[in-house]
Design a protein around this motif. Structure first.
Motif, short mmCIF file in Angstrom:
data_model
loop_
_atom_site.label_atom_id
_atom_site.label_comp_id
_atom_site.label_asym_id
_atom_site.label_seq_id
_atom_site.Cartn_x
_atom_site.Cartn_y
_atom_site.Cartn_z
N LYS A 140 0.85 -1.20 0.00
CA LYS A 140 0.00 0.00 0.00
C LYS A 140 0.88 1.25 0.00
CE LYS A 140 -3.91 2.34 0.95
NZ LYS A 140 -3.70 3.45 0.01
N GLN A 141 1.94 1.26 0.80
CA GLN A 141 2.88 2.38 0.83
C GLN A 141 3.47 2.60 -0.56
OE1 GLN A 141 6.13 2.04 3.60
NE2 GLN A 141 4.76 1.81 5.35
N GLU A 156 2.22 1.71 -3.47
CA GLU A 156 1.17 2.23 -4.35
C GLU A 156 0.97 3.73 -4.14
OE1 GLU A 156 -2.86 0.42 -4.38
OE2 GLU A 156 -1.74 -1.45 -4.61
N ASP A 157 0.91 4.15 -2.87
CA ASP A 157 0.72 5.56 -2.56
C ASP A 157 1.88 6.40 -3.09
OD1 ASP A 157 -1.60 4.84 -1.27
OD2 ASP A 157 -0.76 5.02 0.76
N LEU A 158 3.07 5.89 -2.94
CA LEU A 158 4.27 6.60 -3.40
C LEU A 158 4.27 6.73 -4.92
CD1 LEU A 158 6.57 7.89 -1.92
CD2 LEU A 158 7.87 5.78 -2.13
N GLN A 173 1.67 6.74 -6.82
CA GLN A 173 0.61 7.68 -7.15
C GLN A 173 1.08 9.12 -6.92
OE1 GLN A 173 -2.24 6.66 -8.61
NE2 GLN A 173 -2.63 8.82 -8.92
N SER A 174 1.73 9.37 -5.80
CA SER A 174 2.24 10.71 -5.50
C SER A 174 3.26 11.13 -6.54
CB SER A 174 2.92 10.75 -4.13
OG SER A 174 1.99 10.47 -3.12
#
Length: 65
Positions: free
Chosen positions: A19-20, A22-24, A26-27
């Motif tokens: 999840k981390q 994926e978030d990174l 995306q950012s």
């Protein structure tokens, strides 16, 4: 990356890292900033965590997979 609807308790650290990541990613797309170092770090952590998690499973945990 596959997301299971029901994650198993021993897979939780792995799912948190994914999840981390994926978030990174995306950012990184949204801001045009270079997060490649951080991404590589998390990918390495995921690899190590996978090794730890799956190398030490009980017979019952193997059945759950």
């Amino acid at each position: 990356m596959h997301n299971k609807k029901h994650s198993l308790e021993f897979e939780k650290p792995l799912l948190d890292l994914e999840k981390q990541l994926e978030d990174l990613l995306q950012s990184s797309k949204e801001t045009d900033l270079d997060f490649s170092k951080e991404i590589k770090g998390i990918e390495k952590k995921i690899e190590l965590t996978k090794r730890d998690v799956y190398s030490d499973l009980t017979p019952w945990q193997k059945v759950q997979l």
